[in-house]
Design an enzyme around this catalytic site. Structure first.
Site, PDB file in Angstrom:
ATOM      1  N   GLU A   1       6.133  -5.404  11.540  1.00  0.00           N
ATOM      2  CA  GLU A   1       5.992  -4.591  10.337  1.00  0.00           C
ATOM      3  C   GLU A   1       4.890  -5.152   9.433  1.00  0.00           C
ATOM      4  O   GLU A   1       4.094  -4.405   8.861  1.00  0.00           O
ATOM      5  CB  GLU A   1       7.349  -4.521   9.609  1.00  0.00           C
TER       6      GLU A   1
ATOM      7  N   CYS B   1      15.733  11.375  -9.698  1.00  0.00           N
ATOM      8  CA  CYS B   1      15.390  12.716 -10.186  1.00  0.00           C
ATOM      9  C   CYS B   1      14.590  12.544 -11.461  1.00  0.00           C
ATOM     10  O   CYS B   1      14.530  11.461 -12.023  1.00  0.00           O
ATOM     11  CB  CYS B   1      16.646  13.512 -10.520  1.00  0.00           C
TER      12      CYS B   1
ATOM     13  N   HIS C   1       1.806 -17.079  25.871  1.00  0.00           N
ATOM     14  CA  HIS C   1       1.564 -16.250  27.064  1.00  0.00           C
ATOM     15  C   HIS C   1       0.319 -15.378  26.887  1.00  0.00           C
ATOM     16  O   HIS C   1       0.161 -14.379  27.574  1.00  0.00           O
ATOM     17  CB  HIS C   1       2.799 -15.392  27.354  1.00  0.00           C
TER      18      HIS C   1
ATOM     19  N   LYS D   1       1.668  10.972   5.185  1.00  0.00           N
ATOM     20  CA  LYS D   1       2.989  10.427   4.853  1.00  0.00           C
ATOM     21  C   LYS D   1       4.025  10.865   5.878  1.00  0.00           C
ATOM     22  O   LYS D   1       4.920  10.124   6.226  1.00  0.00           O
ATOM     23  CB  LYS D   1       3.383  10.860   3.435  1.00  0.00           C
TER      24      LYS D   1
ATOM     25  N   ASN E   1      20.355  12.257 -13.734  1.00  0.00           N
ATOM     26  CA  ASN E   1      19.653  11.478 -12.708  1.00  0.00           C
ATOM     27  C   ASN E   1      20.533  10.269 -12.403  1.00  0.00           C
ATOM     28  O   ASN E   1      20.798   9.473 -13.298  1.00  0.00           O
ATOM     29  CB  ASN E   1      18.288  11.030 -13.254  1.00  0.00           C
ATOM     30  N   GLY E   2      20.963  10.133 -11.170  1.00  0.00           N
ATOM     31  CA  GLY E   2      21.801   8.981 -10.818  1.00  0.00           C
ATOM     32  C   GLY E   2      22.872   9.393  -9.827  1.00  0.00           C
ATOM     33  O   GLY E   2      22.797  10.457  -9.210  1.00  0.00           O
TER      34      GLY E   2
ATOM     35  N   LYS F   1       1.555  -3.101   8.299  1.00  0.00           N
ATOM     36  CA  LYS F   1       1.171  -2.905   6.889  1.00  0.00           C
ATOM     37  C   LYS F   1      -0.283  -3.277   6.682  1.00  0.00           C
ATOM     38  O   LYS F   1      -1.028  -2.563   6.019  1.00  0.00           O
ATOM     39  CB  LYS F   1       2.035  -3.755   5.933  1.00  0.00           C
TER      40      LYS F   1
ATOM     41  N   TRP G   1      16.010  15.030  -6.696  1.00  0.00           N
ATOM     42  CA  TRP G   1      15.957  14.307  -5.410  1.00  0.00           C
ATOM     43  C   TRP G   1      17.416  14.170  -5.004  1.00  0.00           C
ATOM     44  O   TRP G   1      18.156  13.347  -5.526  1.00  0.00           O
ATOM     45  CB  TRP G   1      15.303  12.947  -5.620  1.00  0.00           C
TER      46      TRP G   1
ATOM     47  N   GLU H   1      -2.702  -0.683   8.435  1.00  0.00           N
ATOM     48  CA  GLU H   1      -2.815   0.690   7.949  1.00  0.00           C
ATOM     49  C   GLU H   1      -3.471   0.799   6.580  1.00  0.00           C
ATOM     50  O   GLU H   1      -4.055   1.828   6.280  1.00  0.00           O
ATOM     51  CB  GLU H   1      -1.471   1.430   8.003  1.00  0.00           C
TER      52      GLU H   1
ATOM     53  N   ARG I   1       9.146  11.997  -8.903  1.00  0.00           N
ATOM     54  CA  ARG I   1      10.488  11.394  -8.854  1.00  0.00           C
ATOM     55  C   ARG I   1      11.443  12.162  -7.941  1.00  0.00           C
ATOM     56  O   ARG I   1      12.520  11.675  -7.619  1.00  0.00           O
ATOM     57  CB  ARG I   1      11.092  11.336 -10.259  1.00  0.00           C
TER      58      ARG I   1
HETATM   59  O1  M6R Z   1       9.162   9.481   7.969  1.00  0.00           O
HETATM   60  P1  M6R Z   1       9.345   8.559   9.153  1.00  0.00           P
HETATM   61  O2  M6R Z   1      10.085   7.329   8.804  1.00  0.00           O
HETATM   62  O3  M6R Z   1       9.907   9.244  10.342  1.00  0.00           O
HETATM   63  O4  M6R Z   1       7.858   8.131   9.528  1.00  0.00           O
HETATM   64  C1  M6R Z   1       7.613   7.340  10.636  1.00  0.00           C
HETATM   65  C2  M6R Z   1       6.205   6.764  10.597  1.00  0.00           C
HETATM   66  O5  M6R Z   1       5.259   7.798  10.591  1.00  0.00           O
HETATM   67  C3  M6R Z   1       5.989   5.878   9.366  1.00  0.00           C
HETATM   68  O6  M6R Z   1       6.922   4.850   9.303  1.00  0.00           O
HETATM   69  C4  M6R Z   1       4.581   5.266   9.382  1.00  0.00           C
HETATM   70  O7  M6R Z   1       4.491   4.349  10.425  1.00  0.00           O
HETATM   71  C5  M6R Z   1       4.261   4.607   8.036  1.00  0.00           C
HETATM   72  N1  M6R Z   1       2.945   4.964   7.615  1.00  0.00           N
HETATM   73  C6  M6R Z   1       4.310   3.131   8.090  1.00  0.00           C
HETATM   74  O8  M6R Z   1       3.983   2.537   6.884  1.00  0.00           O
END
Ligand code: M6R
Length: 615
Positions: free
Chosen positions: A488, A2, A511, A610, A101-102, A492, A75, A495, A27
């Site tokens: 993953e 927060c 394969h 996001k 906050n905490g 990263k 938050w 994207e 935050r």
């Molecule tokens: O908010 P969510 O975890 O449901 O989002 C899922 C995906 O949209 C999210 O993980 C996306 O793949 C990210 N940009 C990955 O870094």
């Protein structure tokens, strides 16, 4: 996480606080509130929503005159985001008002004691418990506020940055810190309080950063007294001159939110198991699991639904659940599951994983599973989000807001929660012995420090990033628990740098993907000391003989991979099931540095959002 702000001095407090809250909104932003002392009484206003909603509300609701005040942007950790749970919180008498906050871990037992003494509570928050505890200590011992705060904090387990004042002593604010940040701006006859220096940077560059277990009594027009919470010792205030600008402060001095969030992982993982993992007592306490243990134990299988990075966390969980708790797990892309007419029964437990708690496909998958009678458990970061509300029960990750579009701390905290669940179920089912269970708890507790150690390879990773930044393709390989980490790592890189990358189980390489390997192809291989280590070393040899460039993620002290690979990045040793929490870190940093070197918009990559709230 927060944001807190406070002011005591000769200016109008309201404009400083409201602007400060807007700057701290990164935050937390599910609710906000403010309390101003106007010379006679406290004027308090709070609301669910953003600081802009609070501003609109206040301007129709209360007078904002006054030179002492505190404000909060929330938050949520305890209690859903709504008006009542928003801060500030009054004590029962209405004399004290607090922002926090905490997380107060032992709030439940403290609350029961206070209820037994006649206290009542309006909210579900741990913070309202704290302010009443301070009041109880103050009243029953006839103490000054500072002393009462100190005694109360010695009864508290958890993390906090607090600011509290007493309407009967309106020339004083008491602040304290343990585990959450707290800065005090020192002006001419005025003091500012905030989670970081951004709310006061235009008024003063002089700041005191309280250390953990310190508190300060700040008196209008006078001085500031800092003392240790545990021992009563006075501490000489150390005033530093800030060199940072506003933007740097909001990002905590980091160039991007993504980097800040990568570096927040030791704290975020700690917050995830705080109050849940009790290694001394050898127990895991998670209300959502305890309350629904029968459902979990009766399940024939667990189905995990998620998207993107959260889906990768689900894949790691598949390995962990099956290994520890011996429950069959199926991991589904929510977008496929929802349209596949899947076979779901009332005996199924569905775990939906989502950072935002708003992903449209995951929400639809949850609704489908519930309509067929399955029990649905949510693992979300955002408290009170749609997924948190639509599920039968759940556990929050407590990672704090993730602003960078590329998920980092969301992933590691999701794995942490899922590991806690798997361990709890394993214990209940008797699929691991008590010594194995205890060993996992002890090792999990070391992970924040080990992540910290893994972060120390940052400079070395930057050098590797510079060598490979112009690559057109990249392969990521891993086995077992680390196969999802390879996926993953590739996601990263794709994207944020827009370099084509693929993740594969290391053994699958022969394969097909092996055809891609030539001297232009960097291959990131997760080759930590695991059951499959020798086999991964053989895969590395296969790549090497085809002239691929190898970046090995290895266990500290590794010899074999070091001899073969072009570069190695070490991570500390840990249990195999916990290794994804460490191997992920260098992959995040590698993508980050490549994207920065290519001049990409790291926090807001093209075409991405996001939270994907549409199909
Ligand atoms: O908010 P969510 O975890 O449901 O989002 C899922 C995906 O949209 C999210 O993980 C996306 O793949 C990210 N940009 C990955 O870094």
């Amino acid at each position: 996480m927060c944001g807190i702000v406070g002011y005591i001095g000769h200016r109008e407090a309201y404009p400083i606080i409201i602007k400060g809250l807007q700057r701290l909104e990164y935050r937390g932003y599910d609710s906000a509130g403010i309390a101003i002392y106007d010379g006679n009484s406290i004027k308090l206003s709070k609301t669910k929503g953003k600081v802009s909603d609070l501003k609109e509300k206040i301007e129709n609701e209360i007078s904002t005159d006054g030179t002492l005040g505190i404000g909060h942007t929330r938050w949520a950790t305890h209690g859903e985001p709504n008006d009542v749970n928003s801060h500030p919180h009054y004590s029962n008498s209405g004399n004290l008002v607090i922002i926090h906050n905490g997380i107060i871990e032992n709030y439940d037992s403290l609350k029961k004691e206070l209820i037994a003494r006649g206290y009542t509570f309006k909210s579900d928050t741990d913070t309202e418990v704290l302010v009443n505890l301070i009041e109880e200590v103050q009243k029953s011992n006839n103490l000054k506020l500072g002393k009462a705060v100190q005694i109360a904090l010695n009864e508290v387990v958890g993390a906090y940055a607090i600011a509290v004042f007493d309407k009967n002593k309106p020339n004083e604010i008491v602040v304290a810190k343990l585990g959450s940040p707290l800065a005090i701006g020192v002006g001419e006859d005025e003091f500012f309080i905030a989670s970081d220096a951004s709310p006061f940077i235009e008024f003063t560059k002089n700041a005191i950063y309280l250390e953990d277990e310190q508190m300060a009594i700040i008196r209008r027009g006078k001085d500031i007294k800092i003392r240790k919470i545990k021992s009563d010792d006075l501490v000489a205030p150390y005033i530093q001159e800030l060199q940072l600008n506003l933007e740097q402060i909001e990002k905590g001095g980091y160039e991007h939110f993504m980097l800040k969030e990568i570096y927040e992982q030791p704290r975020a993982i700690l917050d995830t198991f705080r109050g849940r993992l009790l290694s001394n007592e050898a127990i895991i306490k998670m209300a959502g699991i305890e309350d629904n243990m029968k459902r979990f134990l009766a399940a024939d299988r667990i189905i995990i639904v998620a998207c993107g990075t959260s889906w990768h966390a689900g894949l790691v969980a598949e390995y962990i659940f099956e290994d520890l708790a011996r429950i069959p797990v199926e991991v589904e892309y929510a977008s496929e599951f929802r349209y596949r007419n899947p076979v779901i029964s009332e005996k199924d437990v569905v775990i939906a994983i989502s950072q935002s708690g708003e992903t449209a496909d995951t929400l639809a998958a949850i609704k489908l599973a519930r309509s067929k009678g399955a029990f649905v458990f949510g693992v979300c970061n955002v408290v009170g989000s749609s997924i948190a509300r639509e599920t039968d029960a759940g556990a929050y990750t407590h990672a704090g807001p993730e602003i960078g579009v590329a998920s980092t701390k969301a992933f590691t905290t999701q794995i942490t929660v899922l590991t806690l669940i798997a361990l709890r179920l394993a214990r209940a089912k008797g699929t691991i012995s008590s010594s194995e269970f205890r060993q996992h708890l002890i090792e999990l507790e070391t992970i924040p420090n080990k992540v910290e150690e893994a972060l120390q390879s940052d400079e070395a990773i930057k050098v590797i990033a510079d060598i490979y930044k112009d690559s057109k393709n990249c392969l990521y390989l891993g086995r077992g628990f680390n196969f999802p980490v390879a996926l993953e790592g590739a996601l990263k890189l794709k994207e944020i740098s827009y370099i084509h990358a693929e993740g594969y189980p290391a053994a699958e390489m022969k394969h097909g993907p092996i055809a891609l390997i030539d001297e232009q192809m960097p291959v990131v291989v997760i080759a930590t000391k695991t059951e499959h280590y020798e086999k991964v070393v053989s895969n590395i040899q296969e790549i090497k003989s085809r002239k691929g460039k190898i970046i090995g993620i290895v266990t500290k002290g590794d010899v074999s991979v070091r001899e073969l690979a072009d570069h190695v990045i070490e991570v500390p040793d840990t249990l195999e099931s916990l290794s994804p929490l460490l191997t992920t870190i260098p992959l995040q940093l590698l993508s980050y540095h490549i994207a920065v070197m290519l001049g990409k918009n790291v926090d807001q990559p093209r075409n991405l959002a996001k939270s994907v709230t549409v199909e």
